[in-house]
Scaffold this active site. Structure first.
Site, PDB file in Angstrom:
ATOM      1  N   LYS A   1      -5.401  -8.735 -11.624  1.00 36.46           N
ATOM      2  CA  LYS A   1      -5.754  -8.061 -10.371  1.00 36.46           C
ATOM      3  C   LYS A   1      -4.610  -7.094 -10.065  1.00 36.46           C
ATOM      4  O   LYS A   1      -3.459  -7.332 -10.421  1.00 36.46           O
ATOM      5  CB  LYS A   1      -5.944  -9.060  -9.247  1.00 36.46           C
ATOM      6  CG  LYS A   1      -4.664  -9.389  -8.497  1.00 36.46           C
ATOM      7  CD  LYS A   1      -4.510  -8.566  -7.233  1.00 36.46           C
ATOM      8  CE  LYS A   1      -3.039  -8.427  -6.867  1.00 36.46           C
ATOM      9  NZ  LYS A   1      -2.863  -7.490  -5.741  1.00 36.46           N
TER      10      LYS A   1
ATOM     11  N   THR B   1      -7.859  -8.145  -4.685  1.00 36.93           N
ATOM     12  CA  THR B   1      -7.502  -7.751  -3.312  1.00 36.93           C
ATOM     13  C   THR B   1      -8.231  -6.441  -3.009  1.00 36.93           C
ATOM     14  O   THR B   1      -9.410  -6.457  -2.661  1.00 36.93           O
ATOM     15  CB  THR B   1      -5.983  -7.598  -3.134  1.00 36.93           C
ATOM     16  OG1 THR B   1      -5.452  -6.757  -4.156  1.00 36.93           O
ATOM     17  CG2 THR B   1      -5.313  -8.953  -3.202  1.00 36.93           C
TER      18      THR B   1
ATOM     19  N   THR C   1       2.137  -4.510  -8.975  1.00 36.94           N
ATOM     20  CA  THR C   1       1.543  -5.531  -8.105  1.00 36.94           C
ATOM     21  C   THR C   1       0.380  -6.093  -8.790  1.00 36.94           C
ATOM     22  O   THR C   1      -0.756  -5.736  -8.511  1.00 36.94           O
ATOM     23  CB  THR C   1       1.020  -5.006  -6.806  1.00 36.94           C
ATOM     24  OG1 THR C   1       2.089  -4.880  -5.965  1.00 36.94           O
ATOM     25  CG2 THR C   1       0.154  -6.007  -6.081  1.00 36.94           C
TER      26      THR C   1
ATOM     27  N   ASN D   1      -3.549   3.332   2.067  1.00 38.79           N
ATOM     28  CA  ASN D   1      -2.265   2.687   2.298  1.00 38.79           C
ATOM     29  C   ASN D   1      -1.686   2.946   3.674  1.00 38.79           C
ATOM     30  O   ASN D   1      -0.638   2.405   4.025  1.00 38.79           O
ATOM     31  CB  ASN D   1      -1.292   3.074   1.190  1.00 38.79           C
ATOM     32  CG  ASN D   1      -1.661   2.367  -0.094  1.00 38.79           C
ATOM     33  OD1 ASN D   1      -1.654   1.149  -0.144  1.00 38.79           O
ATOM     34  ND2 ASN D   1      -2.033   3.140  -1.105  1.00 38.79           N
TER      35      ASN D   1
ATOM     36  N   SER E   1      -3.387  -2.847   9.198  1.00 44.33           N
ATOM     37  CA  SER E   1      -3.789  -2.759  10.603  1.00 44.33           C
ATOM     38  C   SER E   1      -5.298  -2.874  10.739  1.00 44.33           C
ATOM     39  O   SER E   1      -5.999  -3.097   9.777  1.00 44.33           O
ATOM     40  CB  SER E   1      -3.286  -1.451  11.214  1.00 44.33           C
ATOM     41  OG  SER E   1      -3.629  -0.359  10.410  1.00 44.33           O
TER      42      SER E   1
END
Lengths: 385, 385
Positions: B170, B148, B181, B380, B385
């Site tokens: 990842k 990601t 994560t 972050n 957005s």
């Protein structure tokens, strides 16, 4: 006026060079009575600064004559020399005020590890000059002398039926409960005994300062003190006094939030329909401490997924697939799924209102926090160097 | 080679447009046997994504035929439609591989709340194309497709006496345990039954991935999977296999730490002489999650006071006035007081080593974290957005 708004108090603030800027750095607040009642709550951090270790002993008998506070050095982890500095500060004040050193509270704030011979000499000098300069309108000067990275002084006043409450606070970082990095002095001329004062202070701080969680970092030096002169001669209605004291505390807490280091948003996290108030606080705090959520708010991004991810780390009663999240009055998540589009949310105002509806009970709690910004990182990466 | 280094595995990575960049975004890893053993550990976040809810059921019988992973969307909090997407993904893979859908694991990573019809169509397309493109050297392609915000793929291989282990991972943000994560797939051709595989995986992750705490934020989508083909025909020595598996996990954990979003320091927090391993972990984690400490390291400031202030928030056995702190081999705090001057500490290297000596016992633990930087906040605040 702050701490000298109520009758029976004198205060002063002087500059002795603890701050490199030359700004005032030692404050003294003296209770002229007739009552000499005091109550205090302290950081729950197990790593406590010397002034906390000292003041915890002083407060046991509920009698406080005066409090000496310095900025420009925390006197924390400075060894037995540092503890002796605190002790000597209390003795110096006691000698000049002709009272017992065991009735003098001491507070320090600044860099941990600061408390050498130069520090000691300056604090003692400040104590002496502060007491020499005491006045019935010295509250403003005192509120300036306790500032560290604060951009402005924090003061609040409330009045009751024949009595009043005044307060001052400092704190801009390390704001997390139990308590925050705050020094707070509150005075009142109402008539209270030490048991009443202690109960009122704990009730008020528990729902105000203890629910301000700006950056999740708990300080070594926090202290909130209530001093009672009884000079009004009026015994207040208990509920009215409790409400006024809570108002002063919340007013100061909001001022601390509004001046938090580097912050660009003041975030009010309102948790509703929780199974218990404890659950509501736990959920609010989990969000207040989530760096990803806080960074998103800085970026004006209504990233509700990070809210749910934070709530999921708690033990509170809730179903993750039955939670609603509102941001600035827009429901962005309903029943654990997407609702209004992100474009519908305006996060540009500094005041940010998050509502989390857990849908399991009737309890509620509100936690105050700030966003995580470039300026927060900048200020705190350069603090001691 | 990563997951296709051991015998008995095929993998693929394809691009179906889940990522706006057009980079690969769906990975498939298939176990060709003869064993079809699987074990997995999942995020302990109570807010779990649809693939986690699905995979937790799949893993119960210890049989895994294949795993399908996508980046570009977390399929978390996407309602029953999202769960059906996960289910359909497993069914599609099962149909094409001629196995049971109940033996297909699914993982997703990306933005929470992403999982609409377009997402579903792309994931199903990727599953189909990935299975069509499976190859015995597809491990590298698979490791690219799960990235990601990672700047580079994470792969590791270990070899034993006639068997081998391969892994890919990842993860670059929301790195906190239970787990981080992260999506991790580890393969081995050693001969293990499902009980052995589960025990070995839990032991290895408990001291590796579970002690990586980059930003304190726990994800909704984390999963670490071990797939066992037994294709080597060799039953490994249990201790040797445990050590090799832990090595692969720690290697991948270090790669995750080294690529954490915005980080400029990889901080190893070694807690020694604790009363218990649990105490050591609690102390290490308290420091890893202290924003003020992390910002100080970003600023190359050996601010040991913030370390002690963090430790003071724990319940671990220690005396705050009998703690030593070392930074990059310089003792900056001894017995809770200042020691070497800050100038003696060089914090410019990315690798930062903190040692906390609690002096109460013989237990030790190491927690990995990163500093808090402008770039972390920037990445972050702009993610969705």
């Amino acid at each position: 006026m702050s701490v000298t708004a109520p009758q029976g108090f004198e205060a002063a603030g002087v500059a002795v060079g603890l701050k490199s800027t030359g700004k005032p750095d030692v404050a003294v607040v003296v209770n002229r009575g007739p009552l000499k009642v005091g109550a205090a709550v302290f950081t729950s951090n197990r790593a406590k600064a010397n002034p906390i270790l000292w003041s915890q002993e002083v407060i046991r008998d509920g009698v406080v004559e005066a409090i000496v506070l310095n900025s420009g050095g925390a006197n924390c982890f400075t060894g037995s020399f540092g503890f002796q500095t605190t002790h000597q500060t209390a003795e110096k004040a006691a000698e000049l005020l002709d009272v017992s050193a065991g009735d003098i509270l001491v507070c320090s704030t600044g860099l941990i590890g600061t408390g050498d011979e130069v520090f000691r000499a300056k604090v003692l000098e400040g104590t002496e000059r502060g007491i020499a300069g005491l006045s019935a309108d010295g509250g403003e000067a005192a509120s300036l002398a306790i500032m560290t990275t604060d951009s402005k002084p924090k003061r609040a006043v409330a009045t009751g039926d024949g009595w009043s409450i005044g307060g001052m606070a400092k704190g801009a970082g390390m704001l997390a409960p139990g308590l925050a990095t705050m020094l707070v002095v509150i005075t009142t001329d109402a008539v209270l005994d030490s048991t009443q004062a202690d109960a009122a202070l704990r009730a008020a701080t528990g729902r105000t300062f203890d629910r301000l969680d700006s950056d999740g970092c708990m300080s070594t030096n926090d202290q909130v003190t209530l001093m009672v002169s009884g000079a009004s001669g009026v015994t207040p209605d208990a509920d009215a006094f409790a409400a006024a004291l809570a108002d002063v505390c919340q007013d100061l807490a909001r001022q601390l939030q509004g001046d938090a280091e580097g912050a660009s948003h003041d975030i009010t996290i309102e948790v509703v329909n929780a199974a218990s108030e404890e659950d509501a606080v736990e959920v609010g705090r989990s969000v207040a401490r989530n760096n990803l959520f806080k960074a998103a708010i800085f970026g004006n991004d209504p990233n509700w997924g990070r809210v749910l991810a934070a709530i999921g780390t708690t033990q509170a009663a809730f179903d993750p697939y039955d939670v609603d999240v509102w941001m600035n009055a827009v429901r962005v998540c309903s029943a654990g799924g997407p609702d209004a589009p992100r474009e519908a949310v305006d996060l540009t105002p500094r005041a940010t209102h998050l509502v989390i509806d857990l849908k399991v009970g009737a309890a509620t709690a509100t936690v105050l926090t700030n966003d995580l910004t470039h300026d927060y990182v900048h200020e705190n990466s350069a603090y001691s160097s």
